[in-house]
Design an enzyme around this catalytic site. Structure first.
Site, short mmCIF file in Angstrom:
data_model
loop_
_atom_site.label_atom_id
_atom_site.label_comp_id
_atom_site.label_asym_id
_atom_site.label_seq_id
_atom_site.Cartn_x
_atom_site.Cartn_y
_atom_site.Cartn_z
N ASN A 114 0.86 -1.18 0.00
CA ASN A 114 0.00 0.00 0.00
C ASN A 114 0.90 1.23 0.00
O ASN A 114 1.53 1.54 1.01
CB ASN A 114 -0.88 -0.04 1.26
CG ASN A 114 -1.72 1.21 1.44
OD1 ASN A 114 -1.79 2.06 0.55
ND2 ASN A 114 -2.36 1.33 2.60
N LYS A 155 0.00 4.24 -0.14
CA LYS A 155 -0.66 5.40 0.50
C LYS A 155 -0.49 6.64 -0.39
O LYS A 155 -0.48 6.50 -1.61
CB LYS A 155 -0.11 5.59 1.92
CG LYS A 155 -0.18 4.28 2.72
CD LYS A 155 0.10 4.44 4.18
CE LYS A 155 -0.02 3.09 4.88
NZ LYS A 155 0.16 3.16 6.32
N HIS A 178 -9.32 1.19 5.33
CA HIS A 178 -8.03 1.36 6.02
C HIS A 178 -8.23 2.31 7.20
O HIS A 178 -9.02 3.26 7.11
CB HIS A 178 -6.99 1.92 5.05
CG HIS A 178 -5.59 1.84 5.58
ND1 HIS A 178 -5.13 2.71 6.54
CD2 HIS A 178 -4.59 0.98 5.33
CE1 HIS A 178 -3.87 2.39 6.84
NE2 HIS A 178 -3.53 1.34 6.13
N GLU A 183 -6.58 4.68 8.21
CA GLU A 183 -6.32 6.08 7.86
C GLU A 183 -7.55 6.72 7.21
O GLU A 183 -7.80 7.91 7.39
CB GLU A 183 -5.07 6.18 6.97
CG GLU A 183 -3.81 5.92 7.80
CD GLU A 183 -2.65 5.33 7.02
OE1 GLU A 183 -2.65 5.34 5.78
OE2 GLU A 183 -1.71 4.83 7.69
N GLU A 207 -4.92 -4.97 10.75
CA GLU A 207 -3.91 -3.94 10.93
C GLU A 207 -4.14 -3.21 12.25
O GLU A 207 -4.96 -2.27 12.30
CB GLU A 207 -3.96 -2.92 9.78
CG GLU A 207 -3.66 -3.50 8.42
CD GLU A 207 -3.10 -2.45 7.47
OE1 GLU A 207 -2.04 -2.70 6.89
OE2 GLU A 207 -3.70 -1.37 7.34
N GLY A 220 3.21 2.04 10.82
CA GLY A 220 4.24 3.07 10.67
C GLY A 220 4.98 3.40 11.95
O GLY A 220 5.64 4.43 12.03
N SER A 268 3.94 -2.38 10.24
CA SER A 268 5.39 -2.49 10.44
C SER A 268 5.97 -3.83 10.03
O SER A 268 6.90 -4.33 10.66
CB SER A 268 5.74 -2.17 11.90
OG SER A 268 5.39 -0.82 12.21
P1 13P Z 1 3.46 0.20 7.58
O1 13P Z 1 3.89 -1.10 6.91
O2 13P Z 1 4.18 1.38 7.05
O3 13P Z 1 3.43 0.09 9.05
O4 13P Z 1 1.93 0.44 7.11
C1 13P Z 1 1.02 -0.59 7.24
C2 13P Z 1 -0.21 -0.21 6.52
O5 13P Z 1 -0.96 0.65 6.96
C3 13P Z 1 -0.51 -0.90 5.26
O6 13P Z 1 -1.82 -0.65 4.83
#
Ligand code: 13P
Length: 249
Positions: free
Chosen positions: A9, A11, A93, A95, A163, A169, A209
């Site tokens: 992803n 983003k 997601h 976010e 997740e 992150g 992560s």
């Molecule tokens: P990270 O791998 O950067 O922690 O992000 C995970 C994520 O949100 C994938 O959708």
């Protein structure tokens, strides 16, 4: 047998120059033994699909609207994503749940649109740190699943990504036991709702992560069929380490 999936992803990251990473991945994995998916920002989907061509790598979207077309300025439909070359769409997601106040019923309506268009939905669920510390993780995940996953789901059109919000992150990862507990719970819930056949065929991804250094351990956990990767999917070298770990799992 569930086919494993390494999903990246990107983003809100990536412009034309970053397609070089995708080109490199394509060269390294002309026909991977697991599914490899990159979800770039919408502006790059068409070019990303052209970059991978007939190669084994799949391209996906990060969100879509519930309608197939109409007066929705700035939005993109599942049909448009498919037209641009996407075969899967990430939905719900954390976010988007946070930045755009997306509720479970919004995610479910989007998932219906994705499935009706003939694409696969990757529906994200996950608890906050507060919810985990209050021992509410499984309740939260159960509620998100009931609310976000549509009735028409099958092993073919649904993928669920766990997740934990606090692991995204941050470099923090749940213990392998904690990941296993949630994935076993998700599997049991799917079997109860959709029956054993369908419930067992839905792929479950862990996200938060995931790096080349921890991927092999995570992929050894029961009911983990792959990963949804943010930061480490942006560079072909990093993502390759994760794909390799999945191919060897
Ligand atoms: P990270 O791998 O950067 O922690 O992000 C995970 C994520 O949100 C994938 O959708």
């Amino acid at each position: 047998m569930r086919r494993k999936l390494a999903a990246g992803n990107w983003k809100m990251n990536g412009t034309a120059g970053d397609l070089a990473e995708l080109e490199a991945l394509s060269r390294t994995y002309p026909s991977p033994s697991v599914d490899v998916l990159i979800c770039p920002p919408a502006t790059l989907i068409h070019r990303a699909a052209q970059t991978v061509g007939e190669a084994g790598i799949k391209i996906g979207g990060q969100d879509c609207h519930t309608a197939s077309s109409g007066a929705h300025t700035g939005d993109i439909s599942a049909e448009m994503l498919m037209d641009a070359g996407a075969s899967m769409v990430i939905l719900g997601h954390s976010e988007r749940r946070e930045d755009h106040a997306e509720q479970n019923e919004d995610v479910r309506a989007k998932a219906r649109a994705v499935m009706d268009a003939g694409l696969k939905a990757i529906i994200c669920v996950g608890e906050s740190l507060e919810q985990r510390e209050a021992a509410n993780t499984l309740d939260i995940i159960g509620g998100q699943m009931s609310g976000s996953i549509p009735d028409q789901s099958t092993g073919e059109n649904l993928i669920v990504a766990y997740e934990p919000i606090w692991a995204i992150g941050t470099g923090k990862v749940p213990t392998l036991d904690e990941i296993g507990e949630v994935h076993d719970f998700i599997r049991a819930r799917l079997e109860r709702r959709f029956g054993e056949g369908v419930g067992r065929s839905v792929r479950l991804l862990y996200g938060g992560s995931v790096k080349p250094g921890n991927a092999a351990d995570i992929f050894a956990v029961s009911n983990v069929d792959g990963a949804l990767v943010g930061g480490a999917s942006l560079k072909a070298d990093d993502f390759s380490g994760i794909i390799d770990a999945l191919q060897n799992a």
